[in-house]
Write a protein that holds these residues in place. Structure first.
Motif, short mmCIF file in Angstrom:
data_model
loop_
_atom_site.label_atom_id
_atom_site.label_comp_id
_atom_site.label_asym_id
_atom_site.label_seq_id
_atom_site.Cartn_x
_atom_site.Cartn_y
_atom_site.Cartn_z
N TYR A 207 0.94 -1.07 0.18
CA TYR A 207 0.07 0.04 0.15
C TYR A 207 0.87 1.26 0.09
O TYR A 207 2.08 1.33 0.32
CB TYR A 207 -0.90 -0.01 1.18
N TYR B 230 -4.28 0.86 -1.87
CA TYR B 230 -4.11 -0.52 -1.50
C TYR B 230 -4.07 -1.42 -2.43
O TYR B 230 -5.03 -1.48 -3.45
CB TYR B 230 -5.25 -0.87 -0.28
N SER C 25 -6.23 -2.80 -7.45
CA SER C 25 -5.98 -1.85 -6.47
C SER C 25 -7.20 -0.84 -6.28
O SER C 25 -7.82 -0.63 -7.10
CB SER C 25 -4.85 -0.84 -7.09
#
Length: 389
Positions: free
Chosen positions: A178, A197, A227
């Motif tokens: 992340y 993330y 993501s």
């Protein structure tokens, strides 16, 4: 096409092993590259030089009704061993096109320890640009604080701006799995935070991943990467703020089919929704589409675009397939003649851009066309000529 100083800054990020793609700000980079390319206006000449691995200069002269230009200087404590002659630089390193994302890597702690043990300074970059005749001055400072942290400070000095200028400071953290960003701007005392993330593979603990197995479908984390991210910002002076969130899925080198990228961003306060889809349909062709919609006004916009690479050799398809099979993705562009970009939206506005190399020069020729203006369809037309040593 990247100008020379942006090319050097990209080399700084790559040499210092900073992943510019692992951030919320880069979520829609692929669609932006394919659909929002800049069309030159008038004639502009760029002369640049990487006179030493640590020092670069660039001079620009243009004519758009009045003669204007700029002087640029760049210094980095990190020696950059990159091609600088315009006749030797790969076009794929300069053309903003389809983004091939690689597997996530663990931040380079071993390299960082080696630098500290040898007493070397942390990597830094200084850049300044003076615009003429307006005397506007812009500056950039980059500093690698740690293996996972980068400080970026942008400054602009201009008498036409409130308080004579502005400053933007961004602290970026990249942990592989992340990333986070914290920013502050003197313009309205704006403060903000961003985060991204990545689902699936965690580069911090590579030994604890599931055993290798054939991917079951394209959404498998070995085949691609999903993501999710968000950002929020607030200005205490204006008592206003905003938020946005987004998703992106992109294929990775292990994917055996055509590479593609999908992204969705939402701004709930403004009611804006944007979805994009881009595909690398072959060694020479990339296609992209974007749909924007506002839930409050019901206004929508559709943009489609393409990127077409022109190669010298007819066996380019075979070369591309061979290199993709060997390395996971292809970058065999030594035989590239040029790149054609085109876009059109539902309002009848067309953009065309041809970027190529002519002996020692790099050329960008573009034109904007408005199909709804029958009396004056041709809009902006221009050419950028670049030479570097």
């Amino acid at each position: 096409m990247l100008d020379f100083m942006d090319y050097v800054q990209t080399a700084f990020h790559r040499t210092s092993r900073w992943n510019v793609d692992n951030s919320y700000a880069s979520l829609t980079t692929t669609s932006t590259n394919l659909l929002d390319f800049r069309i030159p206006s008038g004639i502009r000449l760029h002369v640049s030089s990487l006179s030493a691995p640590n020092f670069a200069t660039s001079y620009t002269l243009g004519s758009r009704g009045v003669v204007d230009g700029s002087l640029s200087f760049l210094y980095t404590s990190l020696g950059l061993q990159v091609a600088s002659r315009s006749s030797e630089v790969y076009l794929s390193s300069l053309v903003r096109g389809y983004r091939h994302l690689q597997e996530l890597e663990k931040p380079g702690e071993s390299r960082w320890k080696d630098l500290l043990e040898r007493g070397q300074r942390k990597d830094a970059l200084l850049y300044g640009r003076l615009y003429l005749p307006s005397s506007t001055l812009e500056a950039l400072y980059l500093r690698r604080i740690s293996p996972t942290r980068l400080l970026r400070v942008n400054c602009v000095s201009d008498g036409n701006l409130p308080n004579g200028g502005s400053l933007l400071a961004v602290l970026q953290n990249d942990f592989g799995k992340y990333s986070t960003e914290y920013l502050y701007s003197t313009d309205s005392a704006l403060i903000g935070v961003r985060g991204l993330y990545n689902f699936g593979f965690d580069p911090r603990f590579p030994n604890f991943q599931p055993a290798s197995r054939p991917p079951a479908h394209p959404w498998d984390h070995q085949n691609g990467r999903l993501s999710a991210g968000a950002e929020a910002y607030f200005s205490p002076l204006n008592k206003s703020g905003g938020i946005s969130t987004g998703l992106r899925f992109t294929t990775l080198p292990i994917h055996t089919g055509f590479p593609y990228t999908m992204a969705l961003t939402i701004n709930p306060l403004m009611g804006n929704l944007s979805s994009t889809y881009a595909v690398k349909a072959g060694s020479n062709l990339a296609l992209c589409s974007r749909f924007d919609f506002n839930v409050y006004s019901y206004e929508s916009e559709v943009v489609v675009g393409m990127e077409l690479w022109h190669r010298k050799q007819p066996e380019a398809e075979v070369m591309w397939a061979t290199e993709k099979l060997r390395t996971g993705w292809a970058r065999s562009d030594a035989d590239v003649n040029g790149v054609l970009k085109a876009r059109v939206d539902n309002h009848g506005k067309v953009g065309l851009l041809w970027e190529c190399r002519a002996k020692e020069l790099l050329l960008s020729l573009g034109a904007g066309i408005d199909l709804k203006k029958r009396d004056r369809m041709l809009g902006s037309v221009g050419i950028d000529i670049s030479y570097s040593t």
